[in-house]
Design a protein around this motif. Structure first.
Motif, PDB file in Angstrom:
ATOM      1  N   THR A 138      -7.929  -6.071  -5.502  1.00 27.22           N
ATOM      2  CA  THR A 138      -7.622  -5.409  -4.228  1.00 27.22           C
ATOM      3  C   THR A 138      -8.724  -5.659  -3.192  1.00 27.22           C
ATOM      4  OG1 THR A 138      -8.617  -3.397  -5.100  1.00 27.22           O
ATOM      5  CG2 THR A 138      -6.219  -3.541  -5.204  1.00 27.22           C
ATOM      6  N   ALA A 162       0.838  -1.210   0.000  1.00 32.78           N
ATOM      7  CA  ALA A 162       0.000   0.000   0.000  1.00 32.78           C
ATOM      8  C   ALA A 162       0.869   1.254   0.000  1.00 32.78           C
ATOM      9  CB  ALA A 162      -0.929  -0.006   1.215  1.00 32.78           C
ATOM     10  N   CYS A 205      -6.233   5.253   5.119  1.00 32.00           N
ATOM     11  CA  CYS A 205      -6.986   3.995   5.154  1.00 32.00           C
ATOM     12  C   CYS A 205      -8.204   4.135   6.046  1.00 32.00           C
ATOM     13  CB  CYS A 205      -6.126   2.865   5.705  1.00 32.00           C
ATOM     14  SG  CYS A 205      -5.010   2.239   4.503  1.00 32.00           S
ATOM     15  N   CYS A 248      -5.658   0.223  -4.055  1.00 30.31           N
ATOM     16  CA  CYS A 248      -4.578  -0.527  -3.371  1.00 30.31           C
ATOM     17  C   CYS A 248      -4.340   0.078  -1.994  1.00 30.31           C
ATOM     18  CB  CYS A 248      -3.271  -0.439  -4.159  1.00 30.31           C
ATOM     19  SG  CYS A 248      -3.245  -1.398  -5.631  1.00 30.31           S
ATOM     20  N   VAL A 249      -4.246   1.410  -1.954  1.00 31.24           N
ATOM     21  CA  VAL A 249      -3.973   2.097  -0.689  1.00 31.24           C
ATOM     22  C   VAL A 249      -5.075   1.761   0.324  1.00 31.24           C
ATOM     23  CG1 VAL A 249      -3.924   4.380   0.407  1.00 31.24           C
ATOM     24  CG2 VAL A 249      -2.625   3.983  -1.684  1.00 31.24           C
TER      25      VAL A 249
END
Lengths: 165, 425
Positions: A138, A20, B279, A58-59
């Motif tokens: 992902t 990531a 995130c 992805c992150v």
């Protein structure tokens, strides 16, 4: 046995986190490069926008499991903190179980989605024509890691409970 | 009925301590399965994948990265020093300097928590050393730190724009005047308090012109950054993501070559810390999109719109009701969660009632600023308490006068919408 599983899952989440970070670096480079290419060189790229949107997936999904491990996801512990230990245990156990089931569903149906897009040969509508199943990967990978992390949390809660008894 | 059950389910599941993003997803999926059947399961991964597949949302990691680079480059310290040279001699000089530095800090970070955290490291020790009351100091930093989400760039504004499709450029520019009004109110309070209710002599000597110019020269590159980022978006030179990218590049240049406060070894930790915050937000967005899918399928917003029309609720009553709802939710939930729970449901009503969406965004954000400093879940209170290693009650008591100022400010914005919409007119 638990310690071994914990280490294994931790390793997996850590590797995904590093991927990531790598995706984050590519994302940053692509955004900056596009500004230079468009504003200074007057030659906008055909790949930047698409790469950036894939990298953000992805992150988001590769990094999430590790973020869960270090307890950096948003959680409201206001109510659970004031509960007696028994109630706290039950609530923690069930919330993590529900989360693990949700993540497993996302993983399972994510695999099905990828299988479908792979068989159908779906490609992106842009000029790069990247097979869509690649960026879609992902989701199942990230949610598989999240499922494992939630299961580890459940084991940890049970272990802690046994110890404190 | 179904709306109440949905809201109640969301609040209940979040209070179990489940990660908020997952909690929203669980409720969304459960409602979709009940009303849609198995097809809800099939569409789940596609909804999750599409949730982050937006170029606008890419601006979020970029702004987080920019703010992380500047934080590690100690830019806040440089700004605080420069501002103190200019306003330190005023009554309550250091406190005024703290408010103004927070406002400038807000223009280079998109987050209130980051803003309050840096200021509690930089400004709090100097203020306490100068004899300012601890509670007042922490309360002031907590309150001024919230400017981070009102003065552009602002991550909550980006999220608001991504949900409502309001122009982010207009939204950013509309935050400037309210931000300046709030800064004026805070400075006025600090100066009046010092002049009339405090006898302590803690004036700082007036800096010489050469000292002022020297500190300004040092701070100037950091002051140019917000002009490039926000000006670039508003003038149409860049998209928000590109502007954030330019901001990141500029921040790296500042840290490595201008201030020389960053080392090559800092790069990976910068990306790592930014990744964690990113995130957290992106998972929440993914979960809320699953919930959004259920809300759309069940036509919950349409039902609410018909209900509002049937009861003939006026705009102003609706606004006051929403402000109360947001205030209550802000006490128990974090800002981003409130945005993602409330906005998808209520925004169609805002549109239906013909309420200016930019004005609504600004009062929404100001309400969220209050949420950041009201217990039990005011994030800024916890961050400052944690950094200062002081009891949280100290920060809470110190924040009380500022909550009242913010409520007065919110009332002003509702009464005079032009404060927020003057630029877009």
């Amino acid at each position: 046995m638990f310690n071994f599983l914990d280490k294994l899952v931790s390793r997996f989440s850590f590797i995904l986190q590093n991927l990531a970070i790598f995706a984050f670096i590519i994302l940053t480079y692509s955004v900056i490069y596009e500004v230079v290419a468009r504003s200074i060189l007057n030659k906008p790229t055909i790949w930047s926008l698409e790469i950036v949107t894939y990298m953000i997936s992805c992150v988001a999904f590769f990094g999430s499991a590790y973020v869960l491990r270090i307890n950096k996801h948003l959680e409201v512990n206001l109510f659970t903190n004031i509960l007696p230990d028994n109630m706290k245990f039950i609530l923690n156990f069930f919330s993590n179980l529900v989360a693990a089931i949700f993540c497993f569903i996302a993983f399972y149906y994510g695999c099905k989605l990828i299988n479908l897009t792979y068989i159908l040969g779906v490609v992106s509508v842009s000029e790069l024509r990247i097979p869509v199943w690649i960026p879609q990967l992902t989701v199942p990978i990230g949610f598989f890691a999240l499922t494992l992390e939630f299961l580890i949390r459940i084991f940890r809660i049970i272990k802690f409970r046994k110890k404190s008894q | 009925m179904i709306v109440s059950i949905l809201f109640l389910s969301i609040i209940l599941i979040i209070l179990t301590g489940i990660p908020v993003g997952i909690g929203l997803g669980v409720v969304g999926l459960a409602f979709s399965i009940i009303f849609e059947g198995q097809s809800a399961l099939i569409s789940l991964p596609q909804t999750i994948f599409s949730s982050n597949n937006s170029f606008l949302l890419t601006a979020i990691p970029m702004f987080i990265l920019m703010s992380e680079i500047l934080r590690r480059a100690n830019v806040t310290e440089i700004l605080f020093d420069a501002v103190t040279k200019f306003v330190g001699h005023l009554p309550g000089g250091l406190a005024v300097s703290t408010v103004i530095t927070c406002a400038i800090g807000a223009s280079i970070t998109g987050s209130s928590v980051a803003n309050a955290a840096s200021m509690s490291i930089v400004a709090a020790p100097s203020m306490i050393k100068r004899g300012y009351d601890r509670k007042f100091t922490y309360g002031l930093i907590a309150a001024s730190g919230t400017l981070g989400i009102l003065i552009p760039p602002s991550i909550p504004m980006l999220l608001y724009a991504s949900i409502t499709e309001v122009s982010i450029g207009k939204l950013f520019i509309s935050g400037i005047i309210p931000g300046l009004v709030l800064v004026t109110l805070l400075c006025a309070y600090v100066i009046l308090k010092e002049k009339f209710f405090d006898d302590s002599d803690r004036k700082i000597e007036k800096a010489t012109i050469s000292a002022k110019l020297k500190s300004l020269k040092k701070a100037l590159p950091a002051l140019i950054l917000p002009v490039i980022v926000v000006g670039g978006i508003y003038a149409g030179f860049f998209t928000p993501t590109e502007a954030a990218g330019v901001g990141v590049f500029f921040a790296f240049v500042l840290g490595f070559f201008w201030y020389k406060t960053l080392k090559i070894n800092d790069i990976i930790p910068i990306f790592k810390d930014s990744l964690h915050s990113t995130c957290m937000i992106l998972l929440l967005i993914a979960g809320s999109m699953v919930l959004g899918h259920a809300i759309t399928t069940l036509q919950i917003s349409d039902q609410l719109v018909s209900m509002i029309s049937a009861y003939d609720v006026s705009k102003i009553v609706f606004i006051f009701l929403i402000m109360i709802l947001l205030f209550v939710l802000g006490c128990i939930l974090e800002v981003i969660s409130v945005i993602y729970i409330v906005l998808p449901v209520l925004y169609p009503i805002v549109v239906e009632l013909g309420i200016n969406s930019i004005w609504f965004a600004i009062i929404f954000i100001v309400n969220m600023e209050i949420a950041l400093i009201t217990p039990p879940l005011g994030m800024n209170l916890y961050v400052i308490g944690g950094i200062a290693k002081r009891p949280i009650s100290e920060v809470m008591i110190g924040s009380v006068p500022f909550v009242l100022i913010f409520l007065f400010f919110l009332f002003l914005l509702i009464l005079f919408p032009d404060i927020s919409t003057i630029f877009i007119k």
